[in-house]
Design a protein around this motif. Structure first.
Motif, PDB file in Angstrom:
ATOM      1  N   ARG A   4       0.820  -1.205   0.000  1.00  0.00           N
ATOM      2  CA  ARG A   4       0.000   0.000   0.000  1.00  0.00           C
ATOM      3  C   ARG A   4       0.856   1.258   0.000  1.00  0.00           C
ATOM      4  O   ARG A   4       0.460   2.297  -0.515  1.00  0.00           O
ATOM      5  CB  ARG A   4      -0.912  -0.007   1.219  1.00  0.00           C
ATOM      6  N   THR A  11       1.807   4.165  -6.855  1.00  0.00           N
ATOM      7  CA  THR A  11       1.443   3.427  -8.065  1.00  0.00           C
ATOM      8  C   THR A  11       2.043   4.039  -9.320  1.00  0.00           C
ATOM      9  O   THR A  11       2.429   3.314 -10.228  1.00  0.00           O
ATOM     10  CB  THR A  11      -0.076   3.356  -8.229  1.00  0.00           C
ATOM     11  N   LEU A  66      -1.725  -3.822  -7.408  1.00  0.00           N
ATOM     12  CA  LEU A  66      -2.482  -2.905  -6.566  1.00  0.00           C
ATOM     13  C   LEU A  66      -3.757  -3.534  -6.015  1.00  0.00           C
ATOM     14  O   LEU A  66      -4.199  -3.218  -4.911  1.00  0.00           O
ATOM     15  CB  LEU A  66      -2.851  -1.713  -7.443  1.00  0.00           C
ATOM     16  N   PRO A  77      -6.168  -5.457  -1.056  1.00  0.00           N
ATOM     17  CA  PRO A  77      -7.536  -5.451  -0.531  1.00  0.00           C
ATOM     18  C   PRO A  77      -8.254  -6.790  -0.707  1.00  0.00           C
ATOM     19  O   PRO A  77      -9.038  -7.180   0.173  1.00  0.00           O
ATOM     20  CB  PRO A  77      -8.250  -4.347  -1.328  1.00  0.00           C
ATOM     21  N   ALA A 129      -6.852  -9.129   1.981  1.00  0.00           N
ATOM     22  CA  ALA A 129      -7.352  -8.731   3.297  1.00  0.00           C
ATOM     23  C   ALA A 129      -8.816  -9.085   3.441  1.00  0.00           C
ATOM     24  O   ALA A 129      -9.247  -9.573   4.489  1.00  0.00           O
ATOM     25  CB  ALA A 129      -7.150  -7.236   3.506  1.00  0.00           C
ATOM     26  N   SER A 161     -13.206  -2.623  -2.744  1.00  0.00           N
ATOM     27  CA  SER A 161     -12.023  -1.766  -2.593  1.00  0.00           C
ATOM     28  C   SER A 161     -11.084  -1.943  -3.770  1.00  0.00           C
ATOM     29  O   SER A 161     -10.582  -0.969  -4.339  1.00  0.00           O
ATOM     30  CB  SER A 161     -11.267  -2.110  -1.314  1.00  0.00           C
ATOM     31  N   LEU A 218     -12.470  -0.340  -7.080  1.00  0.00           N
ATOM     32  CA  LEU A 218     -12.440   1.131  -7.128  1.00  0.00           C
ATOM     33  C   LEU A 218     -11.017   1.642  -7.240  1.00  0.00           C
ATOM     34  O   LEU A 218     -10.739   2.625  -7.932  1.00  0.00           O
ATOM     35  CB  LEU A 218     -13.141   1.698  -5.901  1.00  0.00           C
ATOM     36  N   GLN A 219     -10.107   0.954  -6.568  1.00  0.00           N
ATOM     37  CA  GLN A 219      -8.706   1.334  -6.659  1.00  0.00           C
ATOM     38  C   GLN A 219      -8.214   1.175  -8.095  1.00  0.00           C
ATOM     39  O   GLN A 219      -7.491   2.023  -8.608  1.00  0.00           O
ATOM     40  CB  GLN A 219      -7.911   0.418  -5.745  1.00  0.00           C
ATOM     41  N   ALA A 221      -9.571   3.893 -10.410  1.00  0.00           N
ATOM     42  CA  ALA A 221      -8.844   5.151 -10.216  1.00  0.00           C
ATOM     43  C   ALA A 221      -7.468   5.083 -10.852  1.00  0.00           C
ATOM     44  O   ALA A 221      -7.019   6.041 -11.495  1.00  0.00           O
ATOM     45  CB  ALA A 221      -8.727   5.444  -8.722  1.00  0.00           C
ATOM     46  N   THR A 222      -6.795   3.960 -10.695  1.00  0.00           N
ATOM     47  CA  THR A 222      -5.423   3.867 -11.192  1.00  0.00           C
ATOM     48  C   THR A 222      -5.376   3.678 -12.700  1.00  0.00           C
ATOM     49  O   THR A 222      -4.414   4.087 -13.345  1.00  0.00           O
ATOM     50  CB  THR A 222      -4.671   2.746 -10.467  1.00  0.00           C
ATOM     51  N   GLN A 268     -11.945  -1.416   4.512  1.00  0.00           N
ATOM     52  CA  GLN A 268     -12.134  -0.009   4.133  1.00  0.00           C
ATOM     53  C   GLN A 268     -10.797   0.717   4.145  1.00  0.00           C
ATOM     54  O   GLN A 268     -10.467   1.462   3.240  1.00  0.00           O
ATOM     55  CB  GLN A 268     -13.084   0.680   5.125  1.00  0.00           C
ATOM     56  N   LEU A 304      -7.892  -0.452   3.815  1.00  0.00           N
ATOM     57  CA  LEU A 304      -6.954  -0.888   2.784  1.00  0.00           C
ATOM     58  C   LEU A 304      -7.196  -0.167   1.478  1.00  0.00           C
ATOM     59  O   LEU A 304      -6.412  -0.264   0.553  1.00  0.00           O
ATOM     60  CB  LEU A 304      -7.047  -2.398   2.604  1.00  0.00           C
ATOM     61  N   ARG A 305      -8.296   0.560   1.395  1.00  0.00           N
ATOM     62  CA  ARG A 305      -8.505   1.356   0.198  1.00  0.00           C
ATOM     63  C   ARG A 305      -7.570   2.541   0.163  1.00  0.00           C
ATOM     64  O   ARG A 305      -7.444   3.186  -0.854  1.00  0.00           O
ATOM     65  CB  ARG A 305      -9.952   1.838   0.145  1.00  0.00           C
ATOM     66  N   GLY A 306      -6.951   2.840   1.296  1.00  0.00           N
ATOM     67  CA  GLY A 306      -5.988   3.936   1.330  1.00  0.00           C
ATOM     68  C   GLY A 306      -4.932   3.698   0.262  1.00  0.00           C
ATOM     69  O   GLY A 306      -4.542   2.572   0.034  1.00  0.00           O
ATOM     70  N   GLY A 307      -4.492   4.765  -0.394  1.00  0.00           N
ATOM     71  CA  GLY A 307      -3.433   4.595  -1.372  1.00  0.00           C
ATOM     72  C   GLY A 307      -3.937   4.362  -2.768  1.00  0.00           C
ATOM     73  O   GLY A 307      -3.160   4.066  -3.650  1.00  0.00           O
ATOM     74  N   HIS A 308      -5.235   4.529  -2.987  1.00  0.00           N
ATOM     75  CA  HIS A 308      -5.706   4.393  -4.367  1.00  0.00           C
ATOM     76  C   HIS A 308      -5.225   5.597  -5.168  1.00  0.00           C
ATOM     77  O   HIS A 308      -5.112   6.679  -4.658  1.00  0.00           O
ATOM     78  CB  HIS A 308      -7.219   4.245  -4.432  1.00  0.00           C
TER      79      HIS A 308
END
Lengths: 226, 233
Positions: free
Chosen positions: A70, A74, A99, A103, A106, A152, A155-156, A159-160, B226, B228-232
């Motif tokens: 994390r 990126t 990336l 999530p 986890a 998660s 969505l990540q 965005a990336t 939630q 772990l969404r940090g860093g997107h």
């Protein structure tokens, strides 16, 4: 300051809604990269996460490596990888998969950990095999959290993928932002941003519904009816 | 390594601006989220609304967020303020969740005892609730810090100079060493801020040291996902 009016004009222009540079084509590309990379990442991370959650082994390793992944920027991973792969989508796919793993991992192990130990002991006492415990008790009970991890990750990646347009090749909606900036074409930049945000919010909304569905269909007790 | 040796001044400047672009949103975001989280914990309905709003804000992809802000707050398209404001919003969005969790973790019977021993509401909030919520607040702030430091680098795409500039420049000039320097620098800043937050937590909350801290800072699995969404990007 007519950027707002110009943006509305841009979005209303039919020319921007057809062809290879049109919003529908870019949107499908963007969703395509998202689905592909999340699917690859899930194929790697979910089985490992389920194994960690079920056995309780290597949990510390998973927590630490997720945290370390994390902290990696990126854009740095993307540009570094693209120096080796050249122009094209390989670097983007690699970065997006990397990336999406934390999530998903986890979600899988935290989901299984959240299942009451007594329920699992009861299932074992009833004579379920380890595989049956996993598929009939643990996964159904953990499903809302596993879906949360998927949410998660998705969505990540959405965005990336936008940022990944910096590397020529991947296309997707990020092209409007990167190309528009390069050309000082701000209506295109803002219009592209709005489409990206709308996509992210729409996907998030779908996942909210999926999570509710998973929560509602959770078995109240363990069923062993064969 | 030669590249690093020949560019120490520039790397130093970029680290400094990266640090500033990270620290300002972290500090302001924490200061805004703390009272919101406290009030949010007063009523379950308000809490639900706040967490939903935080979730929506956090869903916005960062590059798109940087680029719609000029239309909303009237900044220039390439202004560093866009990065600072967007990252502050993300920091608030993550921290509001942690803050409501933190204040919720304070036992109601302790609060009743505080009232019974004569604490006024304001004194109780600052002298009892805040210190007891501390460990969970620290855990949330650590997540905010790591995620913010990593996200600052995306600002390089809109021309805001920071260590992320080494990525765009290194990519253009095919310079592996430059990109790696950026990655190492960013991870170093993230570790530094994380260590400072942990240290501040130990100094300000000396009674929470050791194993008990770990037990109290444990977050629910859903909150973990939630976070772990940090860093997107």
């Amino acid at each position: 300051m007519s950027v707002v009016a110009d943006t509305i004009d841009w979005l209303a222009d039919p020319a921007h809604w057809s062809g290879d540079d049109g919003v529908p084509h870019r949107l499908v590309q963007h969703l395509g990269y998202t689905c592909l990379t999340v699917a690859i990442a899930a194929a790697i991370a979910v089985p490992i996460g389920l194994w960690i959650g079920h056995t309780g082994r290597l949990r510390g390793v998973a927590v630490v490596s997720s945290g370390a992944l994390r902290a990696l920027p990126t854009l740095g991973v993307l540009t570094y990888a693209s120096l080796f792969t050249g122009i094209g989508i390989k670097a983007a796919i690699f970065t997006l998969v990397l990336l999406a793993i934390p999530p998903l991992l986890a979600g899988a192990y935290a989901g299984l950990e959240s299942v009451d130990r007594q329920t699992i002991d009861a299932a074992r006492a009833m004579g379920m095999t380890e595989l049956q415990i996993l598929t009939r008790a643990e996964i159904p009970l953990a499903l809302p959290i596993i879906v949360g991890g998927l949410r998660s990750a998705t969505l990540q990646v959405v965005a990336t993928t936008t940022v990944a347009a910096y590397i020529p090749g991947p296309g997707g909606l990020g092209r409007y932002l990167i190309d528009g900036l390069a050309l000082n074409d701000y209506p295109q930049v803002v219009a592209g941003s709005i489409v990206v945000i709308a996509l992210a919010l729409a996907l998030d909304g779908i996942f909210v519904l999926l999570q509710r569905l998973a929560l509602r269909n959770r078995p109240a007790t363990v069923r062993i009816a064969a | 390594m030669d590249w690093v040796r020949n560019n120490t001044d520039r790397i130093g400047d970029l680290m400094l601006s990266h640090l500033w672009l990270s620290v300002v949103p972290i500090v302001i975001g924490f200061a805004i989220a703390l009272p919101i989280g406290w009030f949010g914990n007063r009523s379950p309905r308000l809490r639900g609304v706040l967490l939903a709003a935080a979730g929506v804000l956090y869903t916005i992809p960062s590059l798109a967020f940087f680029l719609i802000l000029p239309g909303i707050i009237g900044t220039g398209f390439l202004s560093p303020l866009n990065v600072v404001v967007a990252l502050t919003v993300y920091a608030v969005a993550i921290m509001v969740r942690s803050a409501t969790d933190a204040f919720e973790s304070v036992s109601p019977s302790v609060l009743d005892a505080a009232t019974a021993t004569g604490f006024a509401p304001a004194g109780r909030a600052f002298l009892v609730e805040l210190p007891l919520a501390g460990p969970v607040l620290v855990a949330g702030l650590r997540v905010v810090a790591v995620s913010t430091v990593s996200l600052v680098s995306v600002g390089a795409l809109i021309g805001v100079d920071n260590l992320g500039s080494l990525f765009t420049e290194g990519y253009r000039t095919d310079n592996q060493a430059e990109i790696l320097t950026g990655v190492v620098g960013i991870v170093a800043i993230a570790l530094l801020l994380d260590a400072l937050i942990v240290l501040a937590g130990r100094v300000l909350l000396p009674w929470n040291r050791g194993a008990r801290t770990r037990a109290r800072t444990s977050v629910s699995p859903m909150a973990l996902v939630q976070h772990l969404r940090g860093g997107h990007a």
